[in-house]
Design an enzyme around this catalytic site. Structure first.
Site: not given
Ligand SMILES: *Cc1c(COP(=O)(O)O)cnc(C)c1O
Length: 427
Positions: A239, A274-275, A317, A356-357
């Site tokens: 995130g 988990e980036p 978004y 086409c949107e």
């Molecule tokens: C999408 C996601 C991420 C990665 O998010 P980023 O904003 O790209 O860092 C990590 N963990 C999980 C469970 C996700 O769904």
């Protein structure tokens, strides 16, 4: 920080002029910088270095196996959210022992495949899934390993569609219920639950939501430990935001680290991240060509050869991507990407695609230098959730992907053909 800069009046990707790639590969296309990708991966690794965390690149953000292989070679693991992503991670040379598998709707087949290849852990989203994984592992005569994804109920202050750590979202086990879940599923025969996982949303621009979430889950781990549960790792998800608008928009990961390390240092459990976006976001641009200028009833339009099927973030978004000509007039050459910067002799335009949107736009009400048919535009910070979210809508073949390394480049995904569009229908 990235390696897409203006030199001699035109945009370079590392040491390759963007115009050269456009001429040789054609437009539209995605262009990635290897040095930028590595820079951001290493930045996270170093920022959190004292915790010696496992970094599992979120493959859903940018899944090209050639890019993922570069990260695997640096020791990165992978965070996958489907059987397809697991396959991709393995094809990229990912070590199964560093693959973690998240997602609220894992099918039996996906669970079976993941157990068989021996992934590190499932990030488990519900009681029903705990029972299902235990059952399937039993059938296979194996022991699965899992973490419980906790919904910590913090507001990451980002777009509603990418907010995942609040009570009302479908993700994780409510933190109020977490202890009961651990008690209930203590000592399962075929599933060892040894970790806690959170992922609060994306992109997260502020530090406080992480601090709040970490405080909540470390307190939860303390309570669980007191009750005799053994928690071996804490996975903090992804995130971390990137700079879409200007170089000060997102906190560098070093700032996040400064706030989080004191809360985590010395804990008896391992830390994982988990980036996705932070590693891949600034490592890619979308190169597109102006097809037409059009004066509409109320607006000036720049019609380009990339559309919402190629980059859906603006319409999905309401995301902002900085856009600038690849070879601007000399008075509009920039040394910094800044949404506040007004072009000299510019115009206010909507940059739209051929689909086409009415939602088919890359930018609306944007101040840009004047462009003509044939001019190239660069859409910056498109490396994450760019190609990864592309579709064939309007039967548009998906774009090629190009990887630049120093003064050379290579195509890492060819442009799809018309035959690709119908191939799976020849049954
Ligand atoms: C999408 C996601 C991420 C990665 O998010 P980023 O904003 O790209 O860092 C990590 N963990 C999980 C469970 C996700 O769904």
């Amino acid at each position: 920080m990235d390696y897409f800069n203006y030199k001699n009046g035109e945009l370079y990707c590392e040491d390759v002029p963007a115009t050269r790639i456009a001429q040789e590969v054609g437009t539209a296309c995605y262009v990635y910088s290897k040095a930028t990708l590595l820079h951001h991966f290493n930045q996270i690794k170093q920022a959190f270095g004292v915790l010696n965390p496992t970094i599992c690149f979120s493959i859903k953000s940018c899944g090209n196996i050639n890019l993922c292989r570069i990260l695997a070679e640096q020791g990165s693991g992978f965070d996958v959210t489907s059987g397809g992503e697991l396959y991709r991670a393995l094809q990229a040379g990912g070590d199964p022992k560093k693959i973690i598998y998240a997602g609220v709707g894992k099918t039996d087949q996906e669970i079976r495949d993941a157990i068989e290849v021996g992934i590190a852990a499932f990030n488990i989203e519900s009681e029903a899934e705990i029972e299902n994984i235990d059952r399937i592992a039993g059938e296979l005569g194996r022991q699965a390993i899992g973490a419980v994804r906790i919904n910590p109920d913090v507001d990451p202050k980002t777009h509603a569609k990418t907010t995942t750590g609040k009570k009302e979202t479908k993700f994780g086990v409510d933190i109020e219920r977490a202890e009961r879940v651990f008690d209930q599923y203590r000592g399962l025969k075929h599933l060892r639950i040894g970790g806690i996982h959170i992922h609060i949303g994306s992109p997260v621009y502020e530090i406080q939501p992480y601090v709040d979430a970490v405080k909540k889950v470390t307190a939860l781990i303390d309570r669980l430990t007191e009750k005799g549960h053994r928690i071996e790792w804490l996975d903090l998800g992804g995130g971390f935001a990137v700079n879409y608008k200007n170089p000060e928009q997102a906190k560098p990961v070093t700032e996040h680290a400064k706030a989080l390390i004191p809360l985590l240092k010395g804990k008896p459990y391992h830390i994982a991240f988990e980036p996705g976006r932070y590693i891949a976001g600034n490592a890619g641009i979308l190169l597109t060509k102006v097809l037409y200028r059009k004066t509409g009833g109320a607006k000036q339009f720049i019609i380009v050869d990339a559309g919402m099927n190629d980059l859906i973030r603006p319409t999905l978004y309401e995301s902002y991507h900085f856009i600038w000509p690849v070879k601007p007039d000399p008075k509009n050459v920039i040394d910094r990407r800044d949404s506040e910067r007004l072009p000299v002799d510019g115009e206010i335009v909507d940059v739209v695609g051929p689909i086409c949107e009415s939602g088919d736009y890359l930018a609306t009400e944007r101040a840009l230098p004047k462009t003509q048919r044939g001019d190239l535009l660069a859409v910056f910070t498109a490396g994450a959730y760019g190609f990864a979210m592309a579709s064939n809508y309007n039967n548009r073949p998906r774009l090629p992907e190009v990887l630049v390394d120093g003064d050379t480049y290579r195509i890492i995904r060819r442009r799809e053909t018309y035959e690709d569009l119908v191939a799976a229908e020849r049954v």
